[in-house]
Design an enzyme around this catalytic site. Structure first.
Site, PDB file in Angstrom:
ATOM      1  N   ASN A   1      39.776  37.598  37.281  1.00  0.00           N
ATOM      2  CA  ASN A   1      38.692  38.168  38.090  1.00  0.00           C
ATOM      3  C   ASN A   1      38.774  39.696  38.035  1.00  0.00           C
ATOM      4  O   ASN A   1      39.608  40.242  37.324  1.00  0.00           O
ATOM      5  CB  ASN A   1      38.797  37.649  39.526  1.00  0.00           C
ATOM      6  CG  ASN A   1      40.124  38.034  40.140  1.00  0.00           C
ATOM      7  OD1 ASN A   1      40.418  39.207  40.332  1.00  0.00           O
ATOM      8  ND2 ASN A   1      40.964  37.039  40.412  1.00  0.00           N
ATOM      9  N   HIS A   2      37.933  40.366  38.810  1.00  0.00           N
ATOM     10  CA  HIS A   2      37.775  41.822  38.665  1.00  0.00           C
ATOM     11  C   HIS A   2      38.743  42.672  39.486  1.00  0.00           C
ATOM     12  O   HIS A   2      38.589  43.890  39.537  1.00  0.00           O
ATOM     13  CB  HIS A   2      36.353  42.223  39.063  1.00  0.00           C
ATOM     14  CG  HIS A   2      35.311  41.608  38.196  1.00  0.00           C
ATOM     15  ND1 HIS A   2      35.194  41.905  36.861  1.00  0.00           N
ATOM     16  CD2 HIS A   2      34.346  40.690  38.470  1.00  0.00           C
ATOM     17  CE1 HIS A   2      34.192  41.211  36.350  1.00  0.00           C
ATOM     18  NE2 HIS A   2      33.670  40.457  37.299  1.00  0.00           N
TER      19      HIS A   2
END
Ligand code: PMT
Length: 392
Positions: free
Chosen positions: A206-207
């Site tokens: 994820n980010h």
């Protein structure tokens, strides 16, 4: 700084003259200063200059006053140590536990906050070994002030110049001015993202950049805690002063947290943990043969939920990263995971949450009113977390 015992260690660089001005500032702030010099430092500025300015004895190789265990006595006396300027040579010795002169022997014997201010030629500063040693010192708990970019002694502009004494003084004062309300506490912080392999070259993640978790760790260190920062892969330099444990997968993060949980006073799960892993990651790179590719995923352990179930005296803080129904979903996580504090943020916004320097959150606690934070930098959010968790 009043009455604080400050050991200033001067090593052999041209910036040694700036240490004189820095010490004047300490004296003006009513600190008591003792100067330690390497032999090379004494070729740039004389011990007499430091003796006069610090109004105290100066310690250097073969100086008369050194008794047999003088380094241990000096280490006991010291509240904080500042190494200014720190040469590549001294940085290398400290990072590797080498104590072959009075200065390094003292510093290695000191169990107090240490502040290091590297200053050298830009090529030396960029050198891989120097960077590796600095990274090691930061991981060992040193506070490091990055050199400035500017006019170097060699006659051109580059990164390596020592910041001005005013800047160094403010940096040290800000760190020690923080209230030491976490002294003696063990804090575990998770940061960044975990990754789950699909094959040897691809993964699910994820980010999360780690900025939020690093800010939390930094604030805990500043407040005096013994902090372990468990982080997924991150581009951030660990300047937090916390001990860094680098992990990759959710299972590794769980193992690292579990190992420290029973001894921890506060655990803060700011990491964005991958919720699923591929059941059987391919051993070789998957070829792009079919139009579709199906991956079979299995749920990872919910680390925070497990910690909540096994909670004894620990304070447990979780985050909620939501794109909708922030309040409702946050409230559910607070209860289901048996948390003392939940920090809810809206990760659909690009100006806060993932990757940004700022955040805007809602703090939720059992049986208490929610508190909305302003939009502010992540260091401020971290401070608010500890203010709330230490409130009762
Ligand atoms: O790293 P940055 O770029 O600065 O971004 C910060 C952030 C957006 C990542 C951070 O503010 C944040 O929201 N962190 C939590 C992200 C997350 O995983 O949220 P969640 O709602 O999916 O999980 C809830 C909580 O359970 C979290 O504390 C999480 O760490 C934990 N969790 C989640 C899944 C799992 N398998 N195990 C867990 O422990």
């Amino acid at each position: 700084m009043k009455n604080m015992h400050v050991a200033v260690c001067v090593t052999g660089g041209i910036a040694a003259y700036k240490a004189v001005i820095f010490i004047r500032k300490l004296i003006k702030a009513n600190a008591e200063v003792k100067v330690i010099m390497t032999e090379e430092a004494a070729t740039f500025v004389t011990p007499l200059t430091f003796k006069t300015i610090s109004r105290n004895q100066v310690y250097y190789e073969n100086s008369q006053q050194q008794g047999i265990v003088e380094h241990v006595e000096l280490a006991k006396w010291t509240d904080i140590a500042v190494i200014i300027p720190a040469t590549a040579n001294t940085i290398g010795k400290l990072a590797n536990g080498i104590a072959d002169n009075f200065a390094t022997t003292c510093l290695i014997a000191m169990n107090c906050p240490k502040f290091i201010v590297p200053a050298m030629n830009d090529k030396m500063y960029d050198n891989q070994a120097v960077q590796r040693n600095l990274k090691q010192l930061i991981e060992d708990g040193y506070h490091m002030l990055e050199p400035d970019t500017g006019f170097l002694a060699e006659g051109y502009d580059g990164k390596g110049r020592m910041p001005e004494p005013d800047t160094i003084f403010k940096w040290v004062s800000d760190i020690i001015a923080n209230k030491q309300d976490l002294k003696g506490k063990r804090v575990v912080v998770t940061a960044g993202h975990t990754i789950e392999a699909i094959d040897p070259v691809r993964y699910i993640t994820n980010h999360s950049s780690g900025k939020m978790g690093f800010a939390v760790a930094r604030n805990a260190v500043q407040r005096g805690a013994d902090v372990t920062l468990i982080s997924g892969p991150s581009h951030l330099i660990n300047d937090t002063g916390a001990r860094l444990i680098a992990i990759r997968t959710t299972a590794q993060m769980y193992e690292a947290v579990k190992e420290r949980y029973s001894d921890a006073d506060i655990v803060i799960m700011s990491a964005a943990v991958a919720d699923y892993h591929v059941i059987q990651p391919a051993k070789q790179k998957i070829k792009k043969t079919g139009k579709r590719l199906t991956l079979e995923l299995e749920k990872n352990i919910d680390i925070l939920k497990k910690l909540g179930q096994e909670k004894k005296a620990q304070k447990l803080v979780g985050f909620a990263a939501e794109t909708q129904n922030l309040l409702e979903n946050g409230q559910q996580k607070l209860i289901n995971k048996n948390l003392d504090l939940l920090v809810a943020n809206d990760v659909s916004r690009s100006d806060i949450g993932f990757g940004s320097d700022e955040n805007e959150v809602i703090f939720m606690r059992p049986s208490k009113e929610n508190i909305n934070s302003p939009k502010t930098n992540k260091d401020d959010i971290a401070k608010m977390i500890f203010d709330l968790i230490t409130e009762d």
